[in-house]
Design a protein around this motif. Structure first.
Motif, PDB file in Angstrom:
ATOM      1  N   MET A   1      -5.919 -71.316  36.758  1.00  0.00           N
ATOM      2  CA  MET A   1      -6.857 -70.212  36.694  1.00  0.00           C
ATOM      3  C   MET A   1      -6.108 -68.903  36.966  1.00  0.00           C
ATOM      4  SD  MET A   1     -10.393 -69.943  38.738  1.00  0.00           S
ATOM      5  CE  MET A   1     -10.795 -68.418  39.493  1.00  0.00           C
ATOM      6  N   ALA A   2      -6.304 -67.908  36.093  1.00  0.00           N
ATOM      7  CA  ALA A   2      -5.619 -66.620  36.235  1.00  0.00           C
ATOM      8  C   ALA A   2      -6.226 -65.813  37.376  1.00  0.00           C
ATOM      9  CB  ALA A   2      -5.727 -65.833  34.931  1.00  0.00           C
ATOM     10  N   ALA A   3      -5.349 -65.129  38.091  1.00  0.00           N
ATOM     11  CA  ALA A   3      -5.811 -64.277  39.186  1.00  0.00           C
ATOM     12  C   ALA A   3      -6.551 -63.074  38.605  1.00  0.00           C
ATOM     13  CB  ALA A   3      -4.629 -63.812  40.020  1.00  0.00           C
ATOM     14  N   GLU A   4      -7.573 -62.604  39.320  1.00  0.00           N
ATOM     15  CA  GLU A   4      -8.341 -61.443  38.877  1.00  0.00           C
ATOM     16  C   GLU A   4      -7.484 -60.180  39.011  1.00  0.00           C
ATOM     17  OE1 GLU A   4     -12.461 -59.295  40.116  1.00  0.00           O
ATOM     18  OE2 GLU A   4     -12.423 -61.476  40.041  1.00  0.00           O
ATOM     19  N   PHE A   5      -7.634 -59.274  38.061  1.00  0.00           N
ATOM     20  CA  PHE A   5      -6.856 -58.037  38.055  1.00  0.00           C
ATOM     21  C   PHE A   5      -7.307 -57.132  39.191  1.00  0.00           C
ATOM     22  CE2 PHE A   5      -6.323 -53.608  36.751  1.00  0.00           C
ATOM     23  CZ  PHE A   5      -4.949 -53.587  36.595  1.00  0.00           C
ATOM     24  N   ASP A   6      -6.342 -56.583  39.940  1.00  0.00           N
ATOM     25  CA  ASP A   6      -6.621 -55.664  41.044  1.00  0.00           C
ATOM     26  C   ASP A   6      -5.939 -54.339  40.742  1.00  0.00           C
ATOM     27  OD1 ASP A   6      -7.047 -54.270  43.365  1.00  0.00           O
ATOM     28  OD2 ASP A   6      -6.159 -55.771  44.689  1.00  0.00           O
ATOM     29  N   ALA A   7      -6.732 -53.345  40.295  1.00  0.00           N
ATOM     30  CA  ALA A   7      -6.177 -52.043  39.906  1.00  0.00           C
ATOM     31  C   ALA A   7      -5.465 -51.359  41.059  1.00  0.00           C
ATOM     32  CB  ALA A   7      -7.291 -51.143  39.371  1.00  0.00           C
ATOM     33  N   ALA A   8      -5.921 -51.568  42.275  1.00  0.00           N
ATOM     34  CA  ALA A   8      -5.307 -50.917  43.435  1.00  0.00           C
ATOM     35  C   ALA A   8      -3.874 -51.387  43.660  1.00  0.00           C
ATOM     36  CB  ALA A   8      -6.148 -51.173  44.684  1.00  0.00           C
ATOM     37  N   LYS A   9      -3.544 -52.592  43.202  1.00  0.00           N
ATOM     38  CA  LYS A   9      -2.191 -53.125  43.390  1.00  0.00           C
ATOM     39  C   LYS A   9      -1.292 -52.903  42.173  1.00  0.00           C
ATOM     40  CE  LYS A   9      -3.626 -56.645  46.658  1.00  0.00           C
ATOM     41  NZ  LYS A   9      -3.811 -58.061  46.900  1.00  0.00           N
ATOM     42  N   PHE A  10      -1.858 -52.359  41.104  1.00  0.00           N
ATOM     43  CA  PHE A  10      -1.096 -52.136  39.877  1.00  0.00           C
ATOM     44  C   PHE A  10      -0.469 -50.742  39.927  1.00  0.00           C
ATOM     45  CE2 PHE A  10      -0.587 -51.750  35.188  1.00  0.00           C
ATOM     46  CZ  PHE A  10       0.110 -52.924  34.973  1.00  0.00           C
ATOM     47  N   VAL A  11       0.408 -50.532  40.910  1.00  0.00           N
ATOM     48  CA  VAL A  11       1.024 -49.243  41.183  1.00  0.00           C
ATOM     49  C   VAL A  11       2.521 -49.450  41.362  1.00  0.00           C
ATOM     50  CG1 VAL A  11       1.117 -47.328  42.830  1.00  0.00           C
ATOM     51  CG2 VAL A  11      -1.070 -48.416  42.325  1.00  0.00           C
ATOM     52  N   ILE A  12       3.319 -48.518  40.824  1.00  0.00           N
ATOM     53  CA  ILE A  12       4.769 -48.563  41.009  1.00  0.00           C
ATOM     54  C   ILE A  12       5.062 -48.325  42.487  1.00  0.00           C
ATOM     55  CG2 ILE A  12       6.932 -47.347  40.541  1.00  0.00           C
ATOM     56  CD1 ILE A  12       5.964 -46.854  37.729  1.00  0.00           C
ATOM     57  N   TRP A  18      11.167 -47.554  37.385  1.00  0.00           N
ATOM     58  CA  TRP A  18      10.273 -47.676  36.237  1.00  0.00           C
ATOM     59  C   TRP A  18       9.574 -49.012  36.295  1.00  0.00           C
ATOM     60  CZ3 TRP A  18       8.544 -44.075  33.173  1.00  0.00           C
ATOM     61  CH2 TRP A  18       7.897 -44.423  32.004  1.00  0.00           C
ATOM     62  N   GLY A  19       8.318 -49.021  35.978  1.00  0.00           N
ATOM     63  CA  GLY A  19       7.560 -50.251  36.054  1.00  0.00           C
ATOM     64  C   GLY A  19       7.247 -50.812  34.684  1.00  0.00           C
ATOM     65  N   LYS A  20       6.205 -51.566  34.642  1.00  0.00           N
ATOM     66  CA  LYS A  20       5.749 -52.190  33.399  1.00  0.00           C
ATOM     67  C   LYS A  20       4.356 -51.683  33.064  1.00  0.00           C
ATOM     68  CE  LYS A  20       8.653 -56.131  34.052  1.00  0.00           C
ATOM     69  NZ  LYS A  20       8.819 -57.319  34.828  1.00  0.00           N
ATOM     70  N   GLY A  21       4.207 -50.362  33.132  1.00  0.00           N
ATOM     71  CA  GLY A  21       2.915 -49.755  32.824  1.00  0.00           C
ATOM     72  C   GLY A  21       2.049 -49.510  34.046  1.00  0.00           C
ATOM     73  N   GLN A  22       2.590 -49.802  35.230  1.00  0.00           N
ATOM     74  CA  GLN A  22       1.809 -49.555  36.437  1.00  0.00           C
ATOM     75  C   GLN A  22       1.583 -48.061  36.629  1.00  0.00           C
ATOM     76  OE1 GLN A  22       4.757 -51.328  36.462  1.00  0.00           O
ATOM     77  NE2 GLN A  22       4.729 -52.877  38.073  1.00  0.00           N
ATOM     78  N   LYS A  53      -8.601 -51.393  33.426  1.00  0.00           N
ATOM     79  CA  LYS A  53      -7.792 -52.613  33.316  1.00  0.00           C
ATOM     80  C   LYS A  53      -6.880 -52.403  32.117  1.00  0.00           C
ATOM     81  CE  LYS A  53      -7.876 -57.563  32.701  1.00  0.00           C
ATOM     82  NZ  LYS A  53      -8.623 -58.728  32.279  1.00  0.00           N
ATOM     83  N   PRO A  54      -5.568 -52.569  32.279  1.00  0.00           N
ATOM     84  CA  PRO A  54      -4.639 -52.326  31.170  1.00  0.00           C
ATOM     85  C   PRO A  54      -5.001 -53.145  29.931  1.00  0.00           C
ATOM     86  CG  PRO A  54      -3.451 -52.671  33.214  1.00  0.00           C
ATOM     87  CD  PRO A  54      -4.885 -53.001  33.496  1.00  0.00           C
ATOM     88  N   SER A  55      -5.045 -52.469  28.789  1.00  0.00           N
ATOM     89  CA  SER A  55      -5.452 -53.139  27.552  1.00  0.00           C
ATOM     90  C   SER A  55      -4.397 -54.096  27.030  1.00  0.00           C
ATOM     91  CB  SER A  55      -5.803 -52.098  26.486  1.00  0.00           C
ATOM     92  OG  SER A  55      -4.696 -51.266  26.226  1.00  0.00           O
ATOM     93  N   TRP A  56      -3.170 -54.007  27.511  1.00  0.00           N
ATOM     94  CA  TRP A  56      -2.093 -54.870  27.015  1.00  0.00           C
ATOM     95  C   TRP A  56      -1.998 -56.193  27.763  1.00  0.00           C
ATOM     96  CZ3 TRP A  56      -1.277 -50.273  29.576  1.00  0.00           C
ATOM     97  CH2 TRP A  56      -0.697 -50.369  30.838  1.00  0.00           C
ATOM     98  N   LEU A  57      -2.696 -56.296  28.904  1.00  0.00           N
ATOM     99  CA  LEU A  57      -2.644 -57.562  29.641  1.00  0.00           C
ATOM    100  C   LEU A  57      -3.219 -58.686  28.779  1.00  0.00           C
ATOM    101  CD1 LEU A  57      -3.680 -56.551  33.271  1.00  0.00           C
ATOM    102  CD2 LEU A  57      -1.391 -56.855  32.327  1.00  0.00           C
ATOM    103  N   GLY A  58      -2.558 -59.781  28.747  1.00  0.00           N
ATOM    104  CA  GLY A  58      -2.994 -60.913  27.936  1.00  0.00           C
ATOM    105  C   GLY A  58      -2.492 -60.845  26.497  1.00  0.00           C
ATOM    106  N   THR A  59      -1.689 -59.820  26.180  1.00  0.00           N
ATOM    107  CA  THR A  59      -1.097 -59.739  24.843  1.00  0.00           C
ATOM    108  C   THR A  59       0.411 -59.918  24.979  1.00  0.00           C
ATOM    109  OG1 THR A  59      -0.549 -57.368  24.780  1.00  0.00           O
ATOM    110  CG2 THR A  59      -2.835 -57.974  24.270  1.00  0.00           C
ATOM    111  N   SER A  60       1.062 -60.067  23.856  1.00  0.00           N
ATOM    112  CA  SER A  60       2.528 -60.178  23.880  1.00  0.00           C
ATOM    113  C   SER A  60       3.189 -58.823  23.635  1.00  0.00           C
ATOM    114  CB  SER A  60       2.981 -61.186  22.823  1.00  0.00           C
ATOM    115  OG  SER A  60       2.556 -60.750  21.548  1.00  0.00           O
ATOM    116  N   ASN A  61       2.402 -57.780  23.469  1.00  0.00           N
ATOM    117  CA  ASN A  61       2.942 -56.446  23.194  1.00  0.00           C
ATOM    118  C   ASN A  61       3.344 -55.735  24.482  1.00  0.00           C
ATOM    119  OD1 ASN A  61       2.195 -57.082  20.623  1.00  0.00           O
ATOM    120  ND2 ASN A  61       0.655 -55.501  20.412  1.00  0.00           N
TER     121      ASN A  61
END
Length: 165
Positions: A1-12, A18-22, A53-61
């Protein structure tokens, strides 16, 4: 089961270059002030909404392939005013830059109106929201000079006339 996205933790983090879009630290600032700006009639891009929620999550792009993957690294951010006008918001700390607002107000005033005044006008000034030191200056959205190519010799001549005025 995938963990739920937490916007507060998606920070550089401070030690990352450089991050991965954080979100960068300045972007966290914009997200924190998103509701205040909305209440004042200015809408920020989806990336700065509290429920983003980042639109690229769950894609290969890569995140760079998506509109909401574009990061902000300065205290300037584009927004849309309630009437649909595209504007630029500039966050200014009046304690650190005490003359910026007064100088901008003066240069934007009716008494300074002149074809020779090429200063970017202030459209609005939003006082600091509760718990913040920053004042928001609303400016027209401008483009980089290399993004609007000259189409005629006359435009080139007028550009240089204004530069050397």
């Amino acid at each position: 089961m995938a963990a739920e996205f937490d916007a507060a933790k998606f920070v550089i983090q401070h030690d990352q270059i450089w991050g991965k879009g954080q979100l960068t630290q300045i972007e966290v600032f914009w997200r924190k002030h998103c509701q205040f700006l909305k209440d004042q009639g200015y809408i920020l891009r989806p990336r700065y909404q509290p429920d983003w929620k980042p639109s690229w999550l769950g894609t290969s792009n890569s995140f760079v392939d998506f509109e909401d993957g574009v990061t902000c690294i300065r205290p300037l951010l584009d927004a849309v005013r309630a009437d649909g006008t595209l504007v630029m918001l500039k966050a200014v700390n009046p304690i650190e830059m005490p003359d910026e607002i007064s100088a901008g107000k003066l240069l934007s005033s009716e008494s300074m109106a002149s074809p020779r005044n090429h200063c970017v006008p202030y459209l609005d000034i939003l006082g600091p929201p509760e718990g913040s030191k920053e004042v928001f200056i609303v400016l027209p959205l401008l483009v980089y000079i290399d993004r609007a190519p000259f189409e005629t010799i006359g435009e080139v001549m007028e550009f240089f006339r204004q530069i050397f005025e």
